[in-house]
Design an enzyme around this catalytic site. Structure first.
Site, PDB file in Angstrom:
ATOM      1  N   CYS A  63       0.811  -1.227   0.000  1.00 40.92           N
ATOM      2  CA  CYS A  63       0.000   0.000   0.000  1.00 40.92           C
ATOM      3  C   CYS A  63       0.837   1.266   0.000  1.00 40.92           C
ATOM      4  O   CYS A  63       0.456   2.265  -0.619  1.00 40.92           O
ATOM      5  CB  CYS A  63      -0.967   0.002   1.182  1.00 40.92           C
ATOM      6  SG  CYS A  63      -0.186   0.255   2.794  1.00 40.92           S
ATOM      7  N   HIS A 102      -1.710   1.295   7.125  1.00 38.44           N
ATOM      8  CA  HIS A 102      -2.274   1.242   5.773  1.00 38.44           C
ATOM      9  C   HIS A 102      -2.519   2.664   5.274  1.00 38.44           C
ATOM     10  O   HIS A 102      -2.983   3.522   6.034  1.00 38.44           O
ATOM     11  CB  HIS A 102      -3.571   0.439   5.782  1.00 38.44           C
ATOM     12  CG  HIS A 102      -4.152   0.182   4.427  1.00 38.44           C
ATOM     13  ND1 HIS A 102      -3.418  -0.363   3.390  1.00 38.44           N
ATOM     14  CD2 HIS A 102      -5.396   0.402   3.922  1.00 38.44           C
ATOM     15  CE1 HIS A 102      -4.187  -0.481   2.323  1.00 38.44           C
ATOM     16  NE2 HIS A 102      -5.389  -0.011   2.626  1.00 38.44           N
ATOM     17  N   ASP A 117      -8.687   2.932  -2.731  1.00 37.50           N
ATOM     18  CA  ASP A 117      -7.676   2.057  -2.137  1.00 37.50           C
ATOM     19  C   ASP A 117      -7.342   0.973  -3.156  1.00 37.50           C
ATOM     20  O   ASP A 117      -8.100   0.031  -3.346  1.00 37.50           O
ATOM     21  CB  ASP A 117      -8.217   1.440  -0.846  1.00 37.50           C
ATOM     22  CG  ASP A 117      -7.203   0.531  -0.156  1.00 37.50           C
ATOM     23  OD1 ASP A 117      -6.094   0.347  -0.692  1.00 37.50           O
ATOM     24  OD2 ASP A 117      -7.529  -0.001   0.917  1.00 37.50           O
TER      25      ASP A 117
END
Length: 222
Positions: A63, A102, A117
């Protein structure tokens, strides 16, 4: 970048349709993976390094690479984008992580907020941006996603399809998922700069107890 994800649309559109298309193309072209850790490579949160690895080198990333790159792309296109940090739900302790491990992006389009995302990976990956509305069910291929907001804390949960087990001897195995609705992660709307993630980006690839140092992961949505 557009060539890497196979995007052939208009480069100057800043609407929801374009965002959805780019988001979907990214997750179906660029894997969520942590293989650098197991190949002796250092993962660095530097846009030029990430671009060379993911775009020119046709690799994937986790991420801090994928969503950081995606935020840069959105800003270059002119989207109103804010980076946020979230705490992933840890099923082994039945609680959210204490740190923001994250990175996600909030995008404002026509006054409405969406969460983009492109790098959660595996079965928790959203296919398209989710509208930031508490309690609204948002069905996608992977399941039904919804945000729940309590005291300014936004939680993402997902209800998946019921697991079908054809082998009766396997039906009672601990490997069968019996919990259809799962918490994914939680976040506030406080903006985060890239340097907010520098330490945790390093910790997750060096801590011997980290999931990412113990497992090789490579996940691509199909």
């Amino acid at each position: 970048y557009f060539k890497r994800i196979g995007f052939h649309g208009s480069y100057d559109k800043r609407d929801l349709a374009a965002l959805k298309l780019i988001h979907r193309q990214h997750i179906m072209s660029i894997p969520f993976e942590n293989l650098s850790i197991h190949c002796g490579e250092k993962i660095i949160m530097d846009l030029e390094v990430i671009f060379n690895k993911v775009v020119r080198g046709t690799r994937g990333g986790w991420c801090f690479e994928n969503n950081y790159l995606f935020s840069w792309v959105l800003r270059q296109m002119g989207y109103d984008t804010t980076t946020l940090g979230s705490r992933v739900f840890n099923t082994s302790i039945n609680e959210f992580e204490s740190q923001e491990v994250h990175l996600i992006n909030k995008v404002i389009i026509d006054g409405n907020a969406y969460i983009a995302d492109v790098s959660f990976g595996l079965s928790g990956q959203i296919r398209e941006p989710l509208e930031l509305i508490s309690g609204k069910e948002q069905p996608q291929e992977g399941g039904v996603f919804r945000f729940i907001c309590r005291d300014n804390l936004w939680m993402l949960e997902k209800t998946g399809r019921r697991t079908a087990v054809s082998n009766p001897e396997f039906a009672k195995s601990s490997l069968v998922n019996r919990k259809e609705t799962l918490l994914i992660h939680c976040f506030t709307l406080e903006p985060r700069e890239p340097d907010h993630f520098f330490q945790v980006n390093n910790d997750l690839q060096t801590d011997p107890t980290s999931l990412f140092t113990n497992k090789s992961i490579c996940s691509l949505q199909t």
